[in-house]
Design a protein around this motif. Structure first.
Motif, PDB file in Angstrom:
ATOM      1  N   VAL A  48       0.843  -1.194   0.000  1.00 29.06           N
ATOM      2  CA  VAL A  48       0.000   0.000   0.000  1.00 29.06           C
ATOM      3  C   VAL A  48       0.879   1.246   0.000  1.00 29.06           C
ATOM      4  CG1 VAL A  48      -1.716   1.272   1.368  1.00 29.06           C
ATOM      5  CG2 VAL A  48      -1.850  -1.194   1.202  1.00 29.06           C
ATOM      6  N   ASN A  49       0.360   2.310  -0.581  1.00 28.11           N
ATOM      7  CA  ASN A  49       1.041   3.598  -0.561  1.00 28.11           C
ATOM      8  C   ASN A  49       1.230   4.027   0.897  1.00 28.11           C
ATOM      9  OD1 ASN A  49       1.905   6.196  -0.827  1.00 28.11           O
ATOM     10  ND2 ASN A  49       0.337   6.787  -2.330  1.00 28.11           N
ATOM     11  N   LYS A  50       2.429   4.459   1.247  1.00 27.51           N
ATOM     12  CA  LYS A  50       2.752   4.770   2.642  1.00 27.51           C
ATOM     13  C   LYS A  50       1.973   5.969   3.169  1.00 27.51           C
ATOM     14  CE  LYS A  50       5.555   1.402   2.640  1.00 27.51           C
ATOM     15  NZ  LYS A  50       4.922   0.120   2.765  1.00 27.51           N
ATOM     16  N   VAL A  51       1.636   6.925   2.304  1.00 27.32           N
ATOM     17  CA  VAL A  51       0.864   8.088   2.737  1.00 27.32           C
ATOM     18  C   VAL A  51      -0.551   7.659   3.111  1.00 27.32           C
ATOM     19  CG1 VAL A  51      -0.079  10.314   2.005  1.00 27.32           C
ATOM     20  CG2 VAL A  51       2.252   9.665   1.364  1.00 27.32           C
ATOM     21  N   VAL A  52      -1.145   6.807   2.296  1.00 30.50           N
ATOM     22  CA  VAL A  52      -2.493   6.311   2.579  1.00 30.50           C
ATOM     23  C   VAL A  52      -2.480   5.478   3.854  1.00 30.50           C
ATOM     24  CG1 VAL A  52      -4.347   4.831   1.722  1.00 30.50           C
ATOM     25  CG2 VAL A  52      -3.158   6.369   0.161  1.00 30.50           C
ATOM     26  N   LEU A  53      -1.488   4.636   4.004  1.00 29.81           N
ATOM     27  CA  LEU A  53      -1.377   3.806   5.203  1.00 29.81           C
ATOM     28  C   LEU A  53      -1.215   4.678   6.448  1.00 29.81           C
ATOM     29  CD1 LEU A  53      -1.127   1.029   6.511  1.00 29.81           C
ATOM     30  CD2 LEU A  53       1.321   1.122   6.035  1.00 29.81           C
ATOM     31  N   SER A  54      -0.407   5.723   6.361  1.00 31.14           N
ATOM     32  CA  SER A  54      -0.217   6.624   7.500  1.00 31.14           C
ATOM     33  C   SER A  54      -1.515   7.341   7.853  1.00 31.14           C
ATOM     34  CB  SER A  54       0.865   7.651   7.199  1.00 31.14           C
ATOM     35  OG  SER A  54       2.088   7.008   6.961  1.00 31.14           O
ATOM     36  N   ALA A  55      -2.270   7.749   6.850  1.00 27.89           N
ATOM     37  CA  ALA A  55      -3.548   8.422   7.101  1.00 27.89           C
ATOM     38  C   ALA A  55      -4.539   7.478   7.769  1.00 27.89           C
ATOM     39  CB  ALA A  55      -4.121   8.949   5.792  1.00 27.89           C
ATOM     40  N   ILE A  56      -4.597   6.238   7.322  1.00 29.28           N
ATOM     41  CA  ILE A  56      -5.526   5.265   7.909  1.00 29.28           C
ATOM     42  C   ILE A  56      -5.142   4.965   9.351  1.00 29.28           C
ATOM     43  CG2 ILE A  56      -6.294   2.864   7.785  1.00 29.28           C
ATOM     44  CD1 ILE A  56      -6.168   3.147   4.724  1.00 29.28           C
ATOM     45  N   VAL A  57      -3.868   4.748   9.613  1.00 31.41           N
ATOM     46  CA  VAL A  57      -3.408   4.471  10.980  1.00 31.41           C
ATOM     47  C   VAL A  57      -3.656   5.678  11.874  1.00 31.41           C
ATOM     48  CG1 VAL A  57      -1.351   4.018  12.375  1.00 31.41           C
ATOM     49  CG2 VAL A  57      -1.745   2.712  10.300  1.00 31.41           C
ATOM     50  N   GLY A  58      -3.390   6.876  11.364  1.00 32.10           N
ATOM     51  CA  GLY A  58      -3.633   8.090  12.135  1.00 32.10           C
ATOM     52  C   GLY A  58      -5.101   8.263  12.485  1.00 32.10           C
TER      53      GLY A  58
END
Length: 102
Positions: A48-58
């Motif tokens: 997965v794109n790391k920006v999308v993953l960071s947004a979901i985790v956040g």
């Protein structure tokens, strides 16, 4: 002394496995299942794109944090932080106190 040990009936590994409680086997099965699911999820998240993953985790942590602040059902290790933040955000007890005062 060796005669006492020799006089005991031999126990097989299968007999000793039968003595372990069923709750242990259930917990072990759940742990193995969680490990397999965790590895599967981590392999999918690696693509997965790391920006999308960071947004979901956040967002996940924000939702959990606000739930802890509102409900005040946080774990004991998070109580100091939630107590500090609860002065700035509404909580269920404060809202119910306002409703009962009206």
């Amino acid at each position: 002394m060796n005669y006492v040990i020799a006089a005991l009936p031999p126990t097989s590994a299968l007999d000793r496995l039968h003595q372990i409680p069923m709750q242990f086997w259930q917990a072990l099965g759940i742990a193995v299942l969680l490990l397999v699911v965790g590895v599967f999820v981590l392999r999918k998240l690696a693509q997965v794109n790391k920006v999308v993953l960071s947004a979901i985790v956040g967002l996940f942590f924000v939702f959990v944090g606000f739930n802890w602040i509102y409900e005040r059902n946080e774990p004991t290790w998070a109580t100091p932080t939630v107590r500090f933040l609860s002065g700035y955000f509404p909580s269920k007890a404060a809202i119910e106190a306002k409703k009962s005062g009206l």
